[in-house]
Design a protein around this motif. Sequence first.
Motif, PDB file in Angstrom:
ATOM      1  N   PRO B   4       0.824  -1.230   0.000  1.00 63.54           N
ATOM      2  CA  PRO B   4       0.000   0.000   0.000  1.00 63.54           C
ATOM      3  C   PRO B   4       0.849   1.268   0.000  1.00 63.54           C
ATOM      4  O   PRO B   4       1.828   1.366   0.751  1.00 63.54           O
ATOM      5  CB  PRO B   4      -0.804  -0.121   1.303  1.00 63.54           C
ATOM      6  CG  PRO B   4      -0.874  -1.583   1.554  1.00 63.54           C
ATOM      7  CD  PRO B   4       0.424  -2.156   1.067  1.00 63.54           C
ATOM      8  N   THR B   5       0.463   2.220  -0.830  1.00 64.68           N
ATOM      9  CA  THR B   5       1.195   3.488  -0.915  1.00 64.68           C
ATOM     10  C   THR B   5       0.618   4.458   0.102  1.00 64.68           C
ATOM     11  O   THR B   5      -0.234   5.293  -0.213  1.00 64.68           O
ATOM     12  CB  THR B   5       1.102   4.066  -2.341  1.00 64.68           C
ATOM     13  OG1 THR B   5       1.555   3.062  -3.258  1.00 64.68           O
ATOM     14  CG2 THR B   5       1.953   5.312  -2.488  1.00 64.68           C
ATOM     15  N   LEU B   6       1.045   4.323   1.319  1.00 63.44           N
ATOM     16  CA  LEU B   6       0.588   5.192   2.411  1.00 63.44           C
ATOM     17  C   LEU B   6       1.796   5.700   3.177  1.00 63.44           C
ATOM     18  O   LEU B   6       2.798   4.995   3.316  1.00 63.44           O
ATOM     19  CB  LEU B   6      -0.322   4.429   3.369  1.00 63.44           C
ATOM     20  CG  LEU B   6      -1.692   4.010   2.862  1.00 63.44           C
ATOM     21  CD1 LEU B   6      -2.376   3.131   3.891  1.00 63.44           C
ATOM     22  CD2 LEU B   6      -2.546   5.234   2.587  1.00 63.44           C
ATOM     23  N   ALA B  54     -10.723   0.913   5.127  1.00 61.63           N
ATOM     24  CA  ALA B  54     -10.432   0.493   3.752  1.00 61.63           C
ATOM     25  C   ALA B  54      -8.927   0.489   3.506  1.00 61.63           C
ATOM     26  O   ALA B  54      -8.395  -0.415   2.846  1.00 61.63           O
ATOM     27  CB  ALA B  54     -11.136   1.425   2.768  1.00 61.63           C
ATOM     28  N   GLN B  55      -8.239   1.496   4.048  1.00 60.20           N
ATOM     29  CA  GLN B  55      -6.775   1.539   3.905  1.00 60.20           C
ATOM     30  C   GLN B  55      -6.117   0.423   4.710  1.00 60.20           C
ATOM     31  O   GLN B  55      -5.158  -0.196   4.259  1.00 60.20           O
ATOM     32  CB  GLN B  55      -6.252   2.906   4.356  1.00 60.20           C
ATOM     33  CG  GLN B  55      -6.643   4.040   3.422  1.00 60.20           C
ATOM     34  CD  GLN B  55      -6.288   5.407   3.988  1.00 60.20           C
ATOM     35  OE1 GLN B  55      -6.389   5.636   5.185  1.00 60.20           O
ATOM     36  NE2 GLN B  55      -5.871   6.317   3.124  1.00 60.20           N
ATOM     37  N   LEU B  58      -6.017  -2.879   3.009  1.00 54.96           N
ATOM     38  CA  LEU B  58      -5.009  -3.060   1.967  1.00 54.96           C
ATOM     39  C   LEU B  58      -3.818  -3.866   2.490  1.00 54.96           C
ATOM     40  O   LEU B  58      -3.240  -4.683   1.770  1.00 54.96           O
ATOM     41  CB  LEU B  58      -4.528  -1.693   1.457  1.00 54.96           C
ATOM     42  CG  LEU B  58      -5.557  -0.833   0.722  1.00 54.96           C
ATOM     43  CD1 LEU B  58      -4.960   0.525   0.382  1.00 54.96           C
ATOM     44  CD2 LEU B  58      -6.041  -1.530  -0.543  1.00 54.96           C
ATOM     45  N   PHE B  59      -3.439  -3.633   3.748  1.00 51.76           N
ATOM     46  CA  PHE B  59      -2.320  -4.371   4.327  1.00 51.76           C
ATOM     47  C   PHE B  59      -2.687  -5.842   4.530  1.00 51.76           C
ATOM     48  O   PHE B  59      -1.865  -6.735   4.285  1.00 51.76           O
ATOM     49  CB  PHE B  59      -1.907  -3.744   5.665  1.00 51.76           C
ATOM     50  CG  PHE B  59      -1.268  -2.394   5.518  1.00 51.76           C
ATOM     51  CD1 PHE B  59       0.070  -2.271   5.169  1.00 51.76           C
ATOM     52  CD2 PHE B  59      -2.013  -1.239   5.696  1.00 51.76           C
ATOM     53  CE1 PHE B  59       0.655  -1.024   5.014  1.00 51.76           C
ATOM     54  CE2 PHE B  59      -1.435   0.010   5.542  1.00 51.76           C
ATOM     55  CZ  PHE B  59      -0.100   0.116   5.204  1.00 51.76           C
ATOM     56  N   LEU B  60      -3.910  -6.080   4.968  1.00 48.15           N
ATOM     57  CA  LEU B  60      -4.340  -7.465   5.171  1.00 48.15           C
ATOM     58  C   LEU B  60      -4.390  -8.201   3.838  1.00 48.15           C
ATOM     59  O   LEU B  60      -3.971  -9.363   3.739  1.00 48.15           O
ATOM     60  CB  LEU B  60      -5.711  -7.487   5.858  1.00 48.15           C
ATOM     61  CG  LEU B  60      -5.811  -6.743   7.188  1.00 48.15           C
ATOM     62  CD1 LEU B  60      -7.222  -6.837   7.751  1.00 48.15           C
ATOM     63  CD2 LEU B  60      -4.809  -7.295   8.191  1.00 48.15           C
ATOM     64  N   ASP B  61      -4.896  -7.509   2.826  1.00 47.95           N
ATOM     65  CA  ASP B  61      -4.970  -8.125   1.494  1.00 47.95           C
ATOM     66  C   ASP B  61      -3.578  -8.399   0.938  1.00 47.95           C
ATOM     67  O   ASP B  61      -3.326  -9.453   0.337  1.00 47.95           O
ATOM     68  CB  ASP B  61      -5.752  -7.207   0.538  1.00 47.95           C
ATOM     69  CG  ASP B  61      -7.218  -7.113   0.913  1.00 47.95           C
ATOM     70  OD1 ASP B  61      -7.676  -7.952   1.716  1.00 47.95           O
ATOM     71  OD2 ASP B  61      -7.895  -6.186   0.417  1.00 47.95           O
ATOM     72  N   HIS B  62      -2.667  -7.423   1.146  1.00 52.31           N
ATOM     73  CA  HIS B  62      -1.311  -7.595   0.622  1.00 52.31           C
ATOM     74  C   HIS B  62      -0.587  -8.735   1.327  1.00 52.31           C
ATOM     75  O   HIS B  62       0.121  -9.532   0.692  1.00 52.31           O
ATOM     76  CB  HIS B  62      -0.526  -6.287   0.781  1.00 52.31           C
ATOM     77  CG  HIS B  62       0.842  -6.342   0.172  1.00 52.31           C
ATOM     78  ND1 HIS B  62       1.993  -6.409   0.932  1.00 52.31           N
ATOM     79  CD2 HIS B  62       1.246  -6.354  -1.121  1.00 52.31           C
ATOM     80  CE1 HIS B  62       3.045  -6.458   0.122  1.00 52.31           C
ATOM     81  NE2 HIS B  62       2.621  -6.418  -1.123  1.00 52.31           N
ATOM     82  N   TYR B  63      -0.802  -8.826   2.628  1.00 47.61           N
ATOM     83  CA  TYR B  63      -0.184  -9.914   3.405  1.00 47.61           C
ATOM     84  C   TYR B  63      -0.681 -11.260   2.897  1.00 47.61           C
ATOM     85  O   TYR B  63       0.087 -12.223   2.768  1.00 47.61           O
ATOM     86  CB  TYR B  63      -0.519  -9.741   4.890  1.00 47.61           C
ATOM     87  CG  TYR B  63       0.071 -10.797   5.787  1.00 47.61           C
ATOM     88  CD1 TYR B  63       1.434 -10.820   6.068  1.00 47.61           C
ATOM     89  CD2 TYR B  63      -0.740 -11.777   6.358  1.00 47.61           C
ATOM     90  CE1 TYR B  63       1.980 -11.788   6.898  1.00 47.61           C
ATOM     91  CE2 TYR B  63      -0.200 -12.745   7.190  1.00 47.61           C
ATOM     92  CZ  TYR B  63       1.155 -12.752   7.455  1.00 47.61           C
ATOM     93  OH  TYR B  63       1.687 -13.711   8.274  1.00 47.61           O
ATOM     94  N   GLY B 112     -14.870   2.628  11.542  1.00 44.46           N
ATOM     95  CA  GLY B 112     -14.292   3.188  10.317  1.00 44.46           C
ATOM     96  C   GLY B 112     -12.850   3.609  10.426  1.00 44.46           C
ATOM     97  O   GLY B 112     -12.233   3.973   9.436  1.00 44.46           O
ATOM     98  N   VAL B 113     -12.279   3.576  11.622  1.00 36.93           N
ATOM     99  CA  VAL B 113     -10.892   4.023  11.819  1.00 36.93           C
ATOM    100  C   VAL B 113     -10.089   2.910  12.491  1.00 36.93           C
ATOM    101  O   VAL B 113     -10.540   2.331  13.482  1.00 36.93           O
ATOM    102  CB  VAL B 113     -10.834   5.304  12.682  1.00 36.93           C
ATOM    103  CG1 VAL B 113      -9.398   5.730  12.913  1.00 36.93           C
ATOM    104  CG2 VAL B 113     -11.620   6.429  12.016  1.00 36.93           C
ATOM    105  N   SER B 114      -8.917   2.635  11.945  1.00 40.51           N
ATOM    106  CA  SER B 114      -8.058   1.585  12.491  1.00 40.51           C
ATOM    107  C   SER B 114      -6.602   2.023  12.472  1.00 40.51           C
ATOM    108  O   SER B 114      -6.247   2.994  11.798  1.00 40.51           O
ATOM    109  CB  SER B 114      -8.197   0.303  11.657  1.00 40.51           C
ATOM    110  OG  SER B 114      -9.485  -0.238  11.768  1.00 40.51           O
ATOM    111  N   SER B 115      -5.799   1.317  13.217  1.00 44.99           N
ATOM    112  CA  SER B 115      -4.349   1.508  13.182  1.00 44.99           C
ATOM    113  C   SER B 115      -3.709   0.179  12.836  1.00 44.99           C
ATOM    114  O   SER B 115      -4.163  -0.870  13.280  1.00 44.99           O
ATOM    115  CB  SER B 115      -3.839   2.014  14.529  1.00 44.99           C
ATOM    116  OG  SER B 115      -4.319   3.310  14.793  1.00 44.99           O
ATOM    117  N   VAL B 116      -2.638   0.241  12.033  1.00 41.93           N
ATOM    118  CA  VAL B 116      -1.963  -0.973  11.600  1.00 41.93           C
ATOM    119  C   VAL B 116      -0.463  -0.853  11.866  1.00 41.93           C
ATOM    120  O   VAL B 116       0.124   0.208  11.640  1.00 41.93           O
ATOM    121  CB  VAL B 116      -2.186  -1.211  10.079  1.00 41.93           C
ATOM    122  CG1 VAL B 116      -1.407  -2.440   9.611  1.00 41.93           C
ATOM    123  CG2 VAL B 116      -3.660  -1.393   9.773  1.00 41.93           C
TER     124      VAL B 116
END
Lengths: 141, 124
Positions: B4-6, B54-55, B58-63, B112-116
């Motif tokens: 993810p580009t974050l 949603a962002q 992206l990390f879960l999907d990429h993993y 709607g808000v998370s930290s990764v």
Amino acid sequence: MARIYTGRDGRLLLGSDTLVKVTAWTLQADLETLECTTLGDSQRNYVPGVQGFSGSATLLYYLDNDNTNDASTLIRKLVRTSAVEATDTVTLTLRLTDGTINNDVKLTAYITSASIGASVGEVVSAQISFQGTGALTTASL
Amino acid sequence: MAFPTLKPTARAYDSGDYPVKTFKAQSGAESRILYGSRRTNMSLDLSFDNITDAQAELFLDHYDETKGTYQTFTIPSAVFDGWEGNSDALDAATGNSWRYSGPPALTSVRPGVSSVKVKLLGVL
């Protein structure tokens, strides 16, 4: 027409009953902010978190003609022999009215503090604090 | 799917080391043998605080797409945002790629808000 509101326009309702002998009320609304500043930013950025509502009121310890005591009704939510249960909420309406238009904030709350004292030469009054739970039911202040 | 580009809210980097084996004699003399010419085992710990769900997804999907810690990948320059030195100083050394050293740790902050938090390892 321009109008200034004063303490004379203030009301405090418990349920649908206007509490008598209220001398003051305050409302505090808070918004938690969550920081989302990233590396490379020079200014802090935030996203909104959760809201909270709390306040206080001062009531004279006054026995009405119908033998009701509004201050006592609120104090007994906290000063009691049994434990406070989850259902021990009150519905408060903080109102500024010009006689025809009511500017209200209505919320469900727990009484979180209550204090009362008696002093020589002074009218007995009670101070209560409340903590809102859930969203405001009405917000037209 | 790319990493993810974050821009992270916090970043910690460890330079890793060259493949060196150290032998120590009883006298205290130390001998070191260099087994390779490429530095490896860099680590990069990234925090992405208070992003949208949603962002975070992206990390879960990429993993999942990289089969967890199995496949390697490159990371976008946005990850090094705020670093004013050369970006290659923080990136995996030449010939290296990144892989996950563990699963992304997700914390739900509010609806709607998370930290990764993501931990990456530089490997040959």
